[in-house]
Design a protein around this motif. Structure first.
Motif, PDB file in Angstrom:
ATOM      1  N   ASN A  49      39.246  40.218  29.029  1.00  0.00           N
ATOM      2  CA  ASN A  49      38.571  39.019  29.526  1.00  0.00           C
ATOM      3  C   ASN A  49      37.442  39.397  30.481  1.00  0.00           C
ATOM      4  N   LYS A  50      36.227  39.003  30.144  1.00  0.00           N
ATOM      5  CA  LYS A  50      35.063  39.340  30.953  1.00  0.00           C
ATOM      6  C   LYS A  50      34.573  38.169  31.801  1.00  0.00           C
ATOM      7  N   ASP A  51      35.359  37.094  31.846  1.00  0.00           N
ATOM      8  CA  ASP A  51      34.997  35.966  32.698  1.00  0.00           C
ATOM      9  C   ASP A  51      35.176  36.335  34.162  1.00  0.00           C
ATOM     10  N   LYS A  52      34.590  35.564  35.048  1.00  0.00           N
ATOM     11  CA  LYS A  52      34.784  35.797  36.478  1.00  0.00           C
ATOM     12  C   LYS A  52      36.237  35.538  36.843  1.00  0.00           C
ATOM     13  N   GLY A  53      36.660  36.129  37.946  1.00  0.00           N
ATOM     14  CA  GLY A  53      38.064  36.114  38.332  1.00  0.00           C
ATOM     15  C   GLY A  53      38.737  34.758  38.301  1.00  0.00           C
ATOM     16  N   ALA A  54      38.101  33.752  38.899  1.00  0.00           N
ATOM     17  CA  ALA A  54      38.710  32.421  38.976  1.00  0.00           C
ATOM     18  C   ALA A  54      38.901  31.818  37.590  1.00  0.00           C
ATOM     19  N   VAL A  55      37.910  32.000  36.728  1.00  0.00           N
ATOM     20  CA  VAL A  55      37.983  31.455  35.361  1.00  0.00           C
ATOM     21  C   VAL A  55      39.044  32.194  34.557  1.00  0.00           C
ATOM     22  N   ALA A  56      39.036  33.526  34.646  1.00  0.00           N
ATOM     23  CA  ALA A  56      40.008  34.340  33.913  1.00  0.00           C
ATOM     24  C   ALA A  56      41.431  34.013  34.342  1.00  0.00           C
ATOM     25  N   LYS A  65      42.512  31.275  35.545  1.00  0.00           N
ATOM     26  CA  LYS A  65      42.859  29.909  35.159  1.00  0.00           C
ATOM     27  C   LYS A  65      43.386  29.848  33.728  1.00  0.00           C
ATOM     28  N   VAL A  66      42.789  30.629  32.837  1.00  0.00           N
ATOM     29  CA  VAL A  66      43.197  30.579  31.423  1.00  0.00           C
ATOM     30  C   VAL A  66      44.350  31.522  31.111  1.00  0.00           C
ATOM     31  N   CYS A  67      44.569  32.543  31.968  1.00  0.00           N
ATOM     32  CA  CYS A  67      45.661  33.485  31.736  1.00  0.00           C
ATOM     33  C   CYS A  67      46.121  34.084  33.054  1.00  0.00           C
ATOM     34  N   LYS A  68      47.396  33.939  33.351  1.00  0.00           N
ATOM     35  CA  LYS A  68      47.946  34.437  34.609  1.00  0.00           C
ATOM     36  C   LYS A  68      47.993  35.962  34.676  1.00  0.00           C
ATOM     37  N   ASN A  69      47.937  36.610  33.510  1.00  0.00           N
ATOM     38  CA  ASN A  69      48.046  38.074  33.479  1.00  0.00           C
ATOM     39  C   ASN A  69      46.710  38.781  33.307  1.00  0.00           C
ATOM     40  N   SER A  70      45.612  38.044  33.397  1.00  0.00           N
ATOM     41  CA  SER A  70      44.304  38.636  33.105  1.00  0.00           C
ATOM     42  C   SER A  70      43.771  39.474  34.259  1.00  0.00           C
ATOM     43  N   CYS A  71      42.886  40.397  33.905  1.00  0.00           N
ATOM     44  CA  CYS A  71      42.156  41.173  34.910  1.00  0.00           C
ATOM     45  C   CYS A  71      41.140  40.231  35.560  1.00  0.00           C
ATOM     46  N   ILE A  72      41.073  40.250  36.884  1.00  0.00           N
ATOM     47  CA  ILE A  72      40.155  39.342  37.590  1.00  0.00           C
ATOM     48  C   ILE A  72      38.949  40.098  38.159  1.00  0.00           C
ATOM     49  N   GLY A  73      38.850  41.379  37.841  1.00  0.00           N
ATOM     50  CA  GLY A  73      37.689  42.149  38.282  1.00  0.00           C
ATOM     51  C   GLY A  73      37.607  42.328  39.783  1.00  0.00           C
ATOM     52  N   CYS A  74      38.746  42.422  40.449  1.00  0.00           N
ATOM     53  CA  CYS A  74      38.753  42.542  41.913  1.00  0.00           C
ATOM     54  C   CYS A  74      38.283  43.918  42.383  1.00  0.00           C
ATOM     55  N   GLY A  75      38.402  44.924  41.527  1.00  0.00           N
ATOM     56  CA  GLY A  75      37.929  46.259  41.868  1.00  0.00           C
ATOM     57  C   GLY A  75      38.881  47.105  42.695  1.00  0.00           C
ATOM     58  N   LYS A  76      40.095  46.619  42.956  1.00  0.00           N
ATOM     59  CA  LYS A  76      41.045  47.405  43.747  1.00  0.00           C
ATOM     60  C   LYS A  76      41.421  48.701  43.044  1.00  0.00           C
ATOM     61  N   CYS A  77      41.536  48.642  41.734  1.00  0.00           N
ATOM     62  CA  CYS A  77      41.899  49.838  40.968  1.00  0.00           C
ATOM     63  C   CYS A  77      40.806  50.901  41.060  1.00  0.00           C
ATOM     64  N   VAL A  78      39.544  50.449  41.053  1.00  0.00           N
ATOM     65  CA  VAL A  78      38.417  51.374  41.138  1.00  0.00           C
ATOM     66  C   VAL A  78      38.438  52.102  42.479  1.00  0.00           C
ATOM     67  N   THR A  87      36.182  52.272  35.705  1.00  0.00           N
ATOM     68  CA  THR A  87      34.897  51.618  35.935  1.00  0.00           C
ATOM     69  C   THR A  87      35.075  50.109  35.808  1.00  0.00           C
ATOM     70  N   LEU A  88      34.213  49.381  36.497  1.00  0.00           N
ATOM     71  CA  LEU A  88      34.255  47.918  36.452  1.00  0.00           C
ATOM     72  C   LEU A  88      32.935  47.421  35.891  1.00  0.00           C
ATOM     73  N   ASP A  89      33.004  46.743  34.757  1.00  0.00           N
ATOM     74  CA  ASP A  89      31.796  46.254  34.093  1.00  0.00           C
ATOM     75  C   ASP A  89      32.048  44.856  33.555  1.00  0.00           C
ATOM     76  N   ASN A  90      31.161  43.938  33.869  1.00  0.00           N
ATOM     77  CA  ASN A  90      31.312  42.542  33.421  1.00  0.00           C
ATOM     78  C   ASN A  90      32.676  41.970  33.824  1.00  0.00           C
ATOM     79  N   ASN A  91      33.054  42.178  35.072  1.00  0.00           N
ATOM     80  CA  ASN A  91      34.292  41.634  35.637  1.00  0.00           C
ATOM     81  C   ASN A  91      35.553  42.193  34.987  1.00  0.00           C
ATOM     82  N   LEU A  92      35.436  43.333  34.311  1.00  0.00           N
ATOM     83  CA  LEU A  92      36.588  43.901  33.613  1.00  0.00           C
ATOM     84  C   LEU A  92      36.700  45.393  33.895  1.00  0.00           C
ATOM     85  N   ALA A  93      37.908  45.839  34.228  1.00  0.00           N
ATOM     86  CA  ALA A  93      38.156  47.258  34.477  1.00  0.00           C
ATOM     87  C   ALA A  93      38.451  47.981  33.171  1.00  0.00           C
TER      88      ALA A  93
END
Length: 327
Positions: free
Chosen positions: A214-221, A223-236, A245-251
């Motif tokens: 899922n490449k949507d922004k965190g809030a949108v992602a 909302k549609v899926c509780k298990n989605s990556c939200i692109g927070c960047g903590k893993c990076v 790497t984090l690209d288009n809100n996706l790790a």
């Protein structure tokens, strides 16, 4: 009677002329094929899956015979069904070195189970992911998630992938998967990726991957899926090997750089990063250590607060005593 004889003679002449023409054409356009191609093809599994990157086993055999890299090896050529054992046989036939290739495995990068990704509509069309993706998009709000109609399972010639009816997601049987790539081509959402079985280069299978596309922004992602990556960047920030790497809100995790330390798995707040059992054992220890440190910090903070309150009360008592004696 004479007419019949003439007709037979004419047909014979035509047949002879046609034969001569075919002979001349065959000689003129003859393409020589090395007899070793047939020998190599016989040593291949005959799956004709295309996972090697060539059109069937014959194409693979032809590529092996024509392999020339200046090192007398088959480096870069691999039959995913037969593996290194088959390539060793091919190398023996051709008098070359087999080279080396790390085994791969199909990984489904969607964590949107039925519980995490609720339906927003009902699809009543053809039971095909490709058709649904082209005409409808799926029954959930996630435009990137698995449709779950099983095109990948139908494409697999080795019965290595099936739809889990409870989660609604495809699951790969690692013992049967040969990494032929048929499922990756069949998925219209491009959710299935061929990854190295072992990203830590150890005898034990250690593999870490982001199970989301899922490449949507965190809030949108979220909302549609509780298990989605939200692109927070903590893993990076957590990874010490620059493997994420984090690209288009996706790790995304590079298996060539990943050391399977498990720190990113423990740090991900959404549980979007998955790993094999050996890595998860380390992750559990990391989480336990983190919880212990958090508990110790909380206890230390509570003790400091209690000590501060006691000191404050003691100071208040000292101030009150002179006032009482003056009275």
């Amino acid at each position: 009677m004479n007419g019949i004889v003439i007709a037979l003679i004419a047909l014979g002449v035509l047949g002879l002329v046609g034969s001569l023409l075919l002979y001349v054409v065959a000689k003129q356009f003859y393409v020589y094929e090395d007899p070793r191609v047939g020998q190599v093809e016989e040593s291949l599994p005959g799956a004709n899956c295309g996972g090697c990157g060539f059109p069937g086993c014959h194409g693979m055999a032809d590529a092996c015979v024509k392999a020339k890299d200046g090192k007398n090896s088959l480096e870069g050529l691999l039959c995913p069904v037969g593996g290194n054992e088959t390539m060793s046989k091919v190398a023996d036939i051709l008098g070359l070195e087999a080279g080396s290739a790390e085994p791969r495995l199909a990984v489904v990068r969607c964590n949107g189970t039925k519980c995490a990704r609720p339906k927003v509509a009902n699809y009543d069309g053809a039971k095909s992911c490709a058709v649904a993706a082209a005409t409808f998009g799926g029954e959930t709000g996630c435009a990137f998630g698995c449709i779950g109609l099983g095109d990948c399972a139908k494409a697999c010639a080795f019965d290595a992938i099936k739809i889990n009816l409870e989660t609604g997601l495809p699951e790969v049987d690692e013992t049967k998967c040969v990494a032929c790539g048929a499922c990756t081509k069949a998925c219209p959402k491009l959710l299935i990726e061929l990854r190295k079985k072992n990203c830590a280069k150890t005898p034990v299978e250690k593999r870490v991957w982001v199970q989301c596309t899922n490449k949507d922004k965190g809030a949108v992602a979220n909302k549609v899926c509780k298990n989605s990556c939200i692109g927070c960047g903590k893993c990076v920030k957590t990874c010490k090997f620059e493997a994420i790497t984090l690209d288009n809100n996706l790790a995304w995790i590079d298996s060539d750089k990943c050391k399977a330390c498990g720190m990113c798995v423990a740090e991900c707040p959404k549980g979007a990063i998955h790993a094999t059992a050996p890595v998860m054992a380390v992750v559990e220890k990391l989480k336990a250590k983190k919880e212990a440190e958090k508990k110790a910090a909380a206890e230390a903070a509570a003790a400091a607060k209690a000590e501060a309150e006691a000191q404050k009360a003691a100071e208040a008592t000292k101030v009150a005593e002179p006032v009482k004696s003056a009275e």
